[in-house]
Write a protein that holds these residues in place. Structure first.
Motif, PDB file in Angstrom:
ATOM      1  N   SER A  62       0.833  -1.196   0.000  1.00 13.62           N
ATOM      2  CA  SER A  62       0.000   0.000   0.000  1.00 13.62           C
ATOM      3  C   SER A  62       0.867   1.245   0.000  1.00 13.62           C
ATOM      4  O   SER A  62       2.020   1.218  -0.442  1.00 13.62           O
ATOM      5  CB  SER A  62      -0.942  -0.028   1.207  1.00 13.62           C
ATOM      6  OG  SER A  62      -1.907   1.001   1.111  1.00 13.62           O
ATOM      7  N   VAL A  63       0.308   2.339   0.526  1.00  8.77           N
ATOM      8  CA  VAL A  63       0.950   3.656   0.439  1.00  8.77           C
ATOM      9  C   VAL A  63       2.341   3.654   1.060  1.00  8.77           C
ATOM     10  O   VAL A  63       3.320   4.107   0.458  1.00  8.77           O
ATOM     11  CB  VAL A  63       0.071   4.725   1.120  1.00  8.77           C
ATOM     12  CG1 VAL A  63       0.790   6.067   1.166  1.00  8.77           C
ATOM     13  CG2 VAL A  63      -1.248   4.871   0.387  1.00  8.77           C
ATOM     14  N   GLY A  64       2.437   3.167   2.294  1.00  7.56           N
ATOM     15  CA  GLY A  64       3.711   3.224   3.008  1.00  7.56           C
ATOM     16  C   GLY A  64       4.807   2.469   2.296  1.00  7.56           C
ATOM     17  O   GLY A  64       5.960   2.925   2.235  1.00  7.56           O
ATOM     18  N   HIS A 280      -5.932   6.726   6.532  1.00  4.79           N
ATOM     19  CA  HIS A 280      -6.793   6.166   5.489  1.00  4.79           C
ATOM     20  C   HIS A 280      -7.855   7.181   5.043  1.00  4.79           C
ATOM     21  O   HIS A 280      -8.587   7.725   5.889  1.00  4.79           O
ATOM     22  CB  HIS A 280      -7.474   4.892   5.989  1.00  4.79           C
ATOM     23  CG  HIS A 280      -6.505   3.795   6.301  1.00  4.79           C
ATOM     24  ND1 HIS A 280      -6.399   3.211   7.539  1.00  4.79           N
ATOM     25  CD2 HIS A 280      -5.559   3.196   5.524  1.00  4.79           C
ATOM     26  CE1 HIS A 280      -5.450   2.292   7.514  1.00  4.79           C
ATOM     27  NE2 HIS A 280      -4.925   2.265   6.310  1.00  4.79           N
ATOM     28  N   PRO A 281      -7.969   7.420   3.751  1.00  2.00           N
ATOM     29  CA  PRO A 281      -8.940   8.403   3.246  1.00  2.00           C
ATOM     30  C   PRO A 281     -10.378   8.116   3.649  1.00  2.00           C
ATOM     31  O   PRO A 281     -11.167   9.044   3.824  1.00  2.00           O
ATOM     32  CB  PRO A 281      -8.767   8.308   1.721  1.00  2.00           C
ATOM     33  CG  PRO A 281      -7.375   7.808   1.529  1.00  2.00           C
ATOM     34  CD  PRO A 281      -7.118   6.878   2.669  1.00  2.00           C
ATOM     35  N   THR A 318      -6.173  15.116   1.944  1.00  2.00           N
ATOM     36  CA  THR A 318      -5.726  14.924   0.566  1.00  2.00           C
ATOM     37  C   THR A 318      -4.666  13.838   0.549  1.00  2.00           C
ATOM     38  O   THR A 318      -4.070  13.512   1.576  1.00  2.00           O
ATOM     39  CB  THR A 318      -5.138  16.220  -0.008  1.00  2.00           C
ATOM     40  OG1 THR A 318      -4.082  16.679   0.854  1.00  2.00           O
ATOM     41  CG2 THR A 318      -6.197  17.307  -0.120  1.00  2.00           C
ATOM     42  N   LEU A 319      -4.437  13.291  -0.615  1.00  2.00           N
ATOM     43  CA  LEU A 319      -3.445  12.221  -0.776  1.00  2.00           C
ATOM     44  C   LEU A 319      -2.177  12.767  -1.418  1.00  2.00           C
ATOM     45  O   LEU A 319      -2.210  13.731  -2.181  1.00  2.00           O
ATOM     46  CB  LEU A 319      -4.015  11.096  -1.634  1.00  2.00           C
ATOM     47  CG  LEU A 319      -5.194  10.316  -1.021  1.00  2.00           C
ATOM     48  CD1 LEU A 319      -5.784   9.368  -2.048  1.00  2.00           C
ATOM     49  CD2 LEU A 319      -4.759   9.563   0.216  1.00  2.00           C
ATOM     50  N   GLY A 320      -1.060  12.129  -1.111  1.00  2.00           N
ATOM     51  CA  GLY A 320       0.209  12.467  -1.752  1.00  2.00           C
ATOM     52  C   GLY A 320       0.854  13.744  -1.258  1.00  2.00           C
ATOM     53  O   GLY A 320       1.765  14.262  -1.900  1.00  2.00           O
TER      54      GLY A 320
END
Length: 431
Positions: A62-64, A280-281, A318-320
């Protein structure tokens, strides 16, 4: 017990649980990806066309993991210019992180990159995926050990490398209960690059082949530049006198504790502003509602409105933009640590020269946390009161806080080298 029986029993359990598994995965849908991609089909759709062969395949959960693998991804593109690179993730947020990473690359390299979702680990889906991708090498990041996918690689002659191999004590205890399955799975690993001697020993106790090398943690290869600091000047403050701290990658049950600490901090520093960034969004709305229930004035990043003097919490929804958020604060708290979840990446704010706080649960990052603690960059706190006290001390002595933060990049630089050692091991397979 032979190697086949544990995997057969595992596959039978997957089929029995398939309604629950599919329901969970159904929520991770992204419109440009067909859902049948989870079954190893529809691989022509997604972010970017499948790169031309020969291609490498890197899987990050995932993201991490995508963030931690960024330096490796860019090094693979630079080192193996005849190869394309397919990155897979399990989650939609991981896909968005890959999208942001690809957008930052040079145009020539963007054409060599693509993202797809990893298929569920059913035997047929695994075989279809490996047969369609035909990777010259499969790279699994950290602890992504999927029995049927790794077996499909072996059956189709694809070497498998586990990079930044990590196995915490908690995960090791779980895997010991299914040791025959893990031994069979690890026998399909061609080469394992462990991040520490302790991780290597745990893998070997489960049955890893002798081809294991301790290379260090790729997380120390984190890449930063000055742009996030420039971006942070655009935080929409109506007043420039705010004292700002950032709580990043926070998890369920943790935000209430952080808001209590922030309320205590504001009794001494009424101008204090908390930038709160849930991990988490899907929890953004939930955390926004919590702030309102707690009576703390809040605005959301996505609202695009100024932060006036009344605002106590700025919700990073927001993401990123995690680097942007960490750059905007004087002090960083890294979540997943006041609750027993093993913590998140404490190196991200440390690389930006910020003093870092976290809770006591750091099992997932113990190796990278230790030198930061020794250097005084990272401080652990075990309660709301301790967190509020640590924040007050850092705000009270900004010179000392900056000195502590400045040691972060030096610690990271001193522990680099895992990337070069990892690439040297991969050369054996790729030339």
């Amino acid at each position: 017990m032979g190697k086949r029986l544990p995997r057969t029993l595992y596959s039978a359990a997957l089929y029995a649980l398939s309604p629950l598994i599919l329901a969970r995965i159904w929520r991770e849908q992204v419109p440009t990806y067909p859902r049948r991609q989870r079954l190893g089909m529809g691989l022509d759709a997604g972010l970017g066309e499948l790169p031309a062969a020969p291609r490498l395949w890197l899987h990050c959960a995932s993201v991490g993991e995508v963030r931690a693998a960024t330096a490796l991804i860019e090094a693979l593109l630079a080192r193996y210019r005849d190869h394309g690179l397919l990155i897979t993730t399990m989650t939609a947020t991981g896909a968005e992180q890959v999208q942001a990473l690809i957008a930052r690359q040079r145009e020539a390299d963007r054409a060599r990159l693509a993202h797809r979702f990893l298929p569920l680990d059913f035997p047929g889906a695994a075989r279809r995926f490996v047969a369609r991708v035909k990777p010259a090498l499969a790279l699994m990041f950290e602890t992504e050990l999927w029995p049927n996918l790794l077996h499909a690689c072996r059956c189709q002659g694809v070497p498998v490398a586990v990079v930044n191999g990590r196995l915490s004590e908690r995960a090791f205890a779980r895997y010991q209960r299914i040791r025959p399955l893990m031994a069979a799975t690890l026998s399909d690993v061609t080469w394992l690059a462990a991040k520490s001697a302790e991780d290597a020993a745990r893998f070997q106790a489960l049955g890893t082949p002798s081809r294991t090398r301790v290379v260090g943690s790729l997380k120390f290869e984190i890449v930063t530049n000055d742009q996030p600091c420039i971006d942070s000047e655009r935080l929409p403050l109506e007043s420039g006198t705010r004292r700002i701290w950032v709580a990043g990658s926070t998890r369920e049950g943790e935000e209430a504790l952080l808001l209590d600490a922030h309320r205590a901090l504001r009794r001494r520093y009424p101008e204090a502003l908390l930038i709160l960034v849930p991990r988490h969004p899907r929890r953004f709305d939930e955390v926004a509602a919590l702030c309102r229930r707690e009576g703390l004035a809040m605005v959301r990043r996505s609202d695009n409105v100024p932060i006036n003097e009344e605002v106590a919490v700025y919700l990073g929804d927001t993401l990123g933009e995690m680097t942007f958020y960490y750059s905007a604060g004087e002090v960083a708290f890294v979540g997943g640590s006041l609750v027993a979840l093993g913590g998140h990446n404490v190196l991200e704010p440390a690389a930006l020269g910020r003093p870092v706080l976290c809770g006591p649960s750091l099992e997932n990052f113990a190796d990278v946390a230790a030198p930061l603690i020794e250097a005084g960059v990272l401080t652990t706190v075990d309660s709301t009161d301790a967190l509020a006290g640590a924040l007050e001390a850092l705000f009270a002595d900004p010179v000392a806080a900056r000195q502590r933060g400045a040691a972060g990049p030096r610690v990271i630089e001193a522990h680099r080298g895992a990337l070069a050692r990892t690439l040297a091991g991969l050369d054996e397979f790729l030339g």
